[in-house]
Each structure stands twice: as C-alpha cells, then as structure tokens.
Design a protein around this motif. Structure first.
Motif, mmCIF file in Angstrom:
data_model
loop_
_atom_site.group_PDB
_atom_site.id
_atom_site.type_symbol
_atom_site.label_atom_id
_atom_site.label_comp_id
_atom_site.label_asym_id
_atom_site.label_seq_id
_atom_site.Cartn_x
_atom_site.Cartn_y
_atom_site.Cartn_z
ATOM 1 N N GLY A 157 3.669 -15.017 -0.316
ATOM 2 C CA GLY A 157 3.886 -13.627 -0.704
ATOM 3 C C GLY A 157 4.521 -13.509 -2.077
ATOM 4 O O GLY A 157 4.191 -12.611 -2.852
ATOM 5 N N ARG A 173 7.901 -1.843 -4.952
ATOM 6 C CA ARG A 173 7.279 -1.973 -3.634
ATOM 7 C C ARG A 173 6.532 -3.289 -3.518
ATOM 8 O O ARG A 173 6.665 -4.005 -2.529
ATOM 9 C CB ARG A 173 6.331 -0.809 -3.386
ATOM 10 C CG ARG A 173 5.571 -0.912 -2.087
ATOM 11 C CD ARG A 173 4.532 0.216 -1.970
ATOM 12 N NE ARG A 173 3.669 0.016 -0.852
ATOM 13 C CZ ARG A 173 2.532 -0.648 -0.880
ATOM 14 N NH1 ARG A 173 2.100 -1.186 -1.991
ATOM 15 N NH2 ARG A 173 1.795 -0.762 0.199
ATOM 16 N N GLU A 174 5.732 -3.618 -4.518
ATOM 17 C CA GLU A 174 4.965 -4.863 -4.494
ATOM 18 C C GLU A 174 5.884 -6.083 -4.487
ATOM 19 O O GLU A 174 5.638 -7.048 -3.786
ATOM 20 C CB GLU A 174 4.029 -4.940 -5.706
ATOM 21 C CG GLU A 174 2.907 -3.952 -5.681
ATOM 22 C CD GLU A 174 1.797 -4.360 -4.740
ATOM 23 O OE1 GLU A 174 1.577 -5.555 -4.542
ATOM 24 O OE2 GLU A 174 1.158 -3.447 -4.187
ATOM 25 N N ALA A 190 7.770 -5.915 -0.867
ATOM 26 C CA ALA A 190 6.925 -5.893 0.322
ATOM 27 C C ALA A 190 6.010 -7.101 0.434
ATOM 28 O O ALA A 190 5.741 -7.561 1.547
ATOM 29 C CB ALA A 190 6.093 -4.613 0.341
ATOM 30 N N SER A 191 5.534 -7.629 -0.665
ATOM 31 C CA SER A 191 4.589 -8.732 -0.592
ATOM 32 C C SER A 191 5.187 -9.985 0.040
ATOM 33 O O SER A 191 4.574 -10.560 0.945
ATOM 34 C CB SER A 191 4.031 -9.025 -1.988
ATOM 35 O OG SER A 191 2.942 -9.898 -1.903
ATOM 36 N N CYS A 199 5.723 -9.148 3.818
ATOM 37 C CA CYS A 199 4.441 -9.145 4.535
ATOM 38 C C CYS A 199 3.902 -10.567 4.665
ATOM 39 O O CYS A 199 3.331 -10.922 5.697
ATOM 40 C CB CYS A 199 3.414 -8.278 3.808
ATOM 41 S SG CYS A 199 3.627 -6.529 4.071
ATOM 42 N N LEU A 239 5.998 -12.333 7.483
ATOM 43 C CA LEU A 239 5.670 -11.834 8.818
ATOM 44 C C LEU A 239 4.233 -12.143 9.208
ATOM 45 O O LEU A 239 3.951 -12.536 10.342
ATOM 46 C CB LEU A 239 5.930 -10.334 8.904
ATOM 47 C CG LEU A 239 7.394 -9.921 8.871
ATOM 48 C CD1 LEU A 239 7.510 -8.409 8.809
ATOM 49 C CD2 LEU A 239 8.125 -10.470 10.075
ATOM 50 N N GLY A 240 3.316 -11.958 8.252
ATOM 51 C CA GLY A 240 1.917 -12.273 8.530
ATOM 52 C C GLY A 240 1.726 -13.741 8.866
ATOM 53 O O GLY A 240 1.031 -14.095 9.821
ATOM 54 N N ALA A 269 -1.663 -11.764 3.051
ATOM 55 C CA ALA A 269 -1.144 -10.783 4.015
ATOM 56 C C ALA A 269 -0.989 -9.391 3.424
ATOM 57 O O ALA A 269 -1.247 -8.398 4.096
ATOM 58 C CB ALA A 269 0.191 -11.256 4.585
ATOM 59 N N MET A 270 -0.574 -9.290 2.190
ATOM 60 C CA MET A 270 -0.408 -7.968 1.580
ATOM 61 C C MET A 270 -1.771 -7.304 1.381
ATOM 62 O O MET A 270 -1.897 -6.093 1.565
ATOM 63 C CB MET A 270 0.339 -8.098 0.254
ATOM 64 C CG MET A 270 0.805 -6.794 -0.300
ATOM 65 S SD MET A 270 2.086 -6.075 0.725
ATOM 66 C CE MET A 270 2.367 -4.583 -0.152
ATOM 67 N N SER A 290 -2.735 -6.004 4.764
ATOM 68 C CA SER A 290 -2.024 -4.769 5.115
ATOM 69 C C SER A 290 -2.507 -3.592 4.273
ATOM 70 O O SER A 290 -2.621 -2.482 4.786
ATOM 71 C CB SER A 290 -0.510 -4.949 4.979
ATOM 72 O OG SER A 290 -0.140 -5.073 3.634
ATOM 73 N N ASP A 291 -2.795 -3.816 2.995
ATOM 74 C CA ASP A 291 -3.350 -2.742 2.156
ATOM 75 C C ASP A 291 -4.681 -2.250 2.716
ATOM 76 O O ASP A 291 -4.933 -1.040 2.779
ATOM 77 C CB ASP A 291 -3.542 -3.214 0.720
ATOM 78 C CG ASP A 291 -2.248 -3.364 -0.045
ATOM 79 O OD1 ASP A 291 -1.221 -2.801 0.403
ATOM 80 O OD2 ASP A 291 -2.254 -4.046 -1.087
#
Length: 105
Positions: free
Chosen positions: A22, A35-36, A39-40, A43, A46-47, A87-88, A91-92
C-alpha cells in the motif's frame, strides 16, 4: 510471543507485507492527496490480511506454478505484497460500482 492479530484471523507478517504494498501504491501515484497517502497503506494491510490466504489457496487449486513451500512463506508474503499494491484499486472499483448502482435507482 503470540501474534496479537491472530484472534482476528490475521497474520502480522502478511499485514506488514500488504502495508508495504500500500505504501508503494501511495508513493507511485501522481496525486499525493492526504486520503491516498493514509488510505492506501491501510487498505493494503487490511486487504492483504483477509485476501491473501484465499488467493494462495486459489492459485494452488488451479495448479499455478508457485515456489516450493520450504517454511519461509515466500508465496504468502509475495501474494500479500501484490494484494497490498492492488487493494486500493479494488476498493476504488467497488466504491465506484456501488455508487453507480445507487445513483441509477
């Protein structure tokens, strides 16, 4: 020492590999938004934590050529890193799909 994430079905080494994936994804983007950047890696971690074992199981089931299992979990960690990188994007795509479905109704 017990793995603190084990009660949640996660392996710490897999989560770290996904987090690193990520981070790579966040650094490779042209857009460096807050955010990127945050969150990346989350994500990715978790992914990778939840999707790596099913991915490796699937690859074994379809007889995909994988390195021999010598106890070092190379396949698991490499797969976790790749899941973390993607993963990001996953999710996107899911959020775009859901928002398109909701806006169509």
């Amino acid at each position: 020492m017990d793995d603190p994430l084990n009660p949640y079905g996660l392996k710490i080494s897999v989560v770290i590999a996904g987090f690193a994936g990520g981070v790579l994804r966040a650094l490779s983007r042209n857009q460096h938004t807050f955010r990127e950047t945050i969150a990346s890696p989350v994500c990715g971690a978790l992914g990778a934590g939840y999707l790596t074992e099913p991915l490796v199981h699937y690859l074994k089931a379809i007889h995909f050529p994988l390195p021999p299992d010598d106890g070092s979990n190379v396949t698991m960690h490499a797969s976790a890193f790749l899941v973390g990188v993607s993963a990001m994007w996953i999710s996107d795509a899911l959020f775009a799909f859901v928002s398109n479905r909701i806006s169509m109704k």
